[in-house]
Design an enzyme around this catalytic site. Structure first.
Site, PDB file in Angstrom:
ATOM      1  N   CYS A   1      94.543  12.346  89.514  1.00 44.10           N
ATOM      2  CA  CYS A   1      94.172  11.257  88.601  1.00 44.10           C
ATOM      3  C   CYS A   1      93.533  11.726  87.294  1.00 44.10           C
ATOM      4  O   CYS A   1      93.285  10.904  86.415  1.00 44.10           O
ATOM      5  CB  CYS A   1      93.252  10.277  89.313  1.00 44.10           C
ATOM      6  SG  CYS A   1      94.010   9.584  90.802  1.00 44.10           S
TER       7      CYS A   1
ATOM      8  N   HIS B   1      85.744   5.806  85.000  1.00 37.62           N
ATOM      9  CA  HIS B   1      86.882   5.989  85.911  1.00 37.62           C
ATOM     10  C   HIS B   1      87.010   4.758  86.794  1.00 37.62           C
ATOM     11  O   HIS B   1      88.103   4.234  86.974  1.00 37.62           O
ATOM     12  CB  HIS B   1      86.678   7.261  86.729  1.00 37.62           C
ATOM     13  CG  HIS B   1      87.873   7.648  87.540  1.00 37.62           C
ATOM     14  ND1 HIS B   1      89.118   7.834  86.999  1.00 37.62           N
ATOM     15  CD2 HIS B   1      88.009   7.879  88.878  1.00 37.62           C
ATOM     16  CE1 HIS B   1      89.975   8.168  87.934  1.00 37.62           C
ATOM     17  NE2 HIS B   1      89.334   8.201  89.090  1.00 37.62           N
TER      18      HIS B   1
ATOM     19  N   HIS C   1      95.134   1.205  88.809  1.00 43.08           N
ATOM     20  CA  HIS C   1      94.852   2.636  88.658  1.00 43.08           C
ATOM     21  C   HIS C   1      96.180   3.346  88.432  1.00 43.08           C
ATOM     22  O   HIS C   1      96.959   3.542  89.360  1.00 43.08           O
ATOM     23  CB  HIS C   1      94.148   3.156  89.904  1.00 43.08           C
ATOM     24  CG  HIS C   1      93.651   4.572  89.777  1.00 43.08           C
ATOM     25  ND1 HIS C   1      93.875   5.365  88.666  1.00 43.08           N
ATOM     26  CD2 HIS C   1      92.922   5.353  90.637  1.00 43.08           C
ATOM     27  CE1 HIS C   1      93.333   6.543  88.835  1.00 43.08           C
ATOM     28  NE2 HIS C   1      92.735   6.560  90.025  1.00 43.08           N
TER      29      HIS C   1
END
Length: 401
Positions: free
Chosen positions: A158, A291, A326
């Site tokens: 990620c 995040h 996400h």
């Protein structure tokens, strides 16, 4: 402190828009792109996702592509890169070296899943084997434009796109190239969706980053790219500068394969490095794009890291994953462009879905009106294995560097 790197172009495709204008409108009007599965064929229809609102065929038509093989990651990447290059004025063969650094983890896995039975039976779809690898995705995206002297791929889960940004910036700072196009692309796949589901970190409802009732993330997809170059290169080309990359940092807390440490050590170190490179203090940061995945672990760990860094003087902080989902390997670039839009238009993206403060956590921004003008935005992007990256974007017409 280093001389900032100029940003002269940006392009984005995500669940909330197929370009920057659509993305800005969705952010300002608080329109989430989270919805039931539409394009991925999966048995897990109960899981909401942030899909790009285009079929593969629609993207091929938009790009004027009638050839095969193509993958969803590749098509989204081409659309976003096309917008970034157009804004930067790089639509024809360049007379200077340009690097392309792109982050992805699933690459062309969507077609590998689709055609796996065929691979076992015959060679009717064998060409798709060449699209599977992460590096193949970047090469396929690059092949459309014919601009790049260097093409490479980052794959750190990620934080992939954020690390693509860092690698591209380092190529510029080292004198290897005067320009680098950086970002990432990632589509949703069965492996992707099932993998996160097996970790029990997908929320069957709209995700709620930093909320007391948070139960996991909503998986998303998308692509985004930024054109980076030296001030001398931008001036020589007569390019319009839309922002600065002022600092960045990468660290690893080496705590767990997927979880972040309780004290947010990697996140704290990454943010601290970014500030030091930019020559800024924590009080100089006007907005943080967290995040903020909506998982119990990340939001607690990141909250602790933010509290360690900023103390009691927390700037407005929000996660935009409640709107985009996400986007995993693309998230650093998707959220970089969201930060750029916030700096350019003077608003704070709200933390969609939040209602209840979590114990010991940060209270995210729920109003778009900033308490002071936005000059510097800090963006966090954290990957599995504790591979954590942070970077700082600065408004171009700002006196404070």
């Amino acid at each position: 402190m280093i001389d900032p790197i100029m940003i002269t172009g940006a392009g984005i495709v995500s669940a909330i828009g197929n370009n920057k204008a659509e993305t800005l409108s969705a952010l300002l009007h608080r329109r989430s792109g989270i919805a039931p599965l539409r394009y991925l064929q999966s048995s897990h229809m109960e899981l909401p996702v942030g899909e790009v609102k285009l079929s593969n065929e629609q993207m091929k038509q938009m790009l004027g592509i009638d050839r095969e093989p193509t993958t969803r990651t590749m098509l989204m990447g081409m659309l976003a890169l096309q917008e970034a290059l157009a804004e930067a004025g790089l639509t024809s063969a360049a007379q200077r070296p340009i690097a392309l650094v792109s982050g992805t983890t699933v690459g062309g896995m969507d077609k590998s899943e689709q055609y796996y039975p065929s691979f076992l039976a015959d060679d009717s779809h064998i060409d798709y084997l060449r699209t599977h690898a992460c590096g193949a995705t970047t090469e396929l995206i690059a092949s459309r434009f014919g601009l790049f002297s260097t093409v490479t791929t980052t794959s750190t889960a990620c934080s992939s796109a954020a690390n693509a940004l860092i690698l591209g910036a380092n190529l510029i700072r080292s004198g290897r190239v005067p320009m680098a196009v950086v970002g990432g692309a990632e589509c949703i796949t069965k492996f992707h969706l099932n993998g996160f589901n097996s970790l029990m970190i997908l929320d069957p409802r709209q995700c709620r980053p930093f909320d007391a009732t948070r139960a996991g993330l909503n998986l998303g997809e998308g692509a985004a790219y930024l054109v980076l170059e030296t001030a001398a290169s931008a001036s020589q080309r007569g390019a319009k500068v839309i922002g600065h990359l002022s600092g960045y940092g990468n660290a690893c807390d080496a705590f767990h394969q997927t979880a972040s440490s309780d004290e947010g050590d990697g996140a704290y170190l990454a943010m601290s490095k970014a500030l030091a490179m930019a020559g800024l203090n924590p009080t100089d940061i006007d907005y943080v794009n967290a995040h903020g995945t909506g998982t119990p672990n990340n939001d607690a760990s990141e909250s602790r890291a933010l509290q360690r860094l900023f103390g009691r003087q927390l700037p407005p902080i929000s996660s935009t994953k409640g709107m985009t989902g996400h986007t995993t390997s693309a998230s650093g670039a998707v959220e970089a462009i969201i930060c750029l839009l916030a700096l350019q238009h003077g608003f704070v993206p709200v933390n969609y879905g939040w209602t209840q403060p979590m114990q010991g956590g940060i209270v995210p921004a729920m109003t778009s009106e900033p308490p002071r003008p936005l000059h510097h935005a800090l963006c966090n992007s954290f990957g599995f294995g504790g591979n954590d990256s942070s970077f700082i974007l600065t408004k171009h017409d700002d006196d404070a560097q």
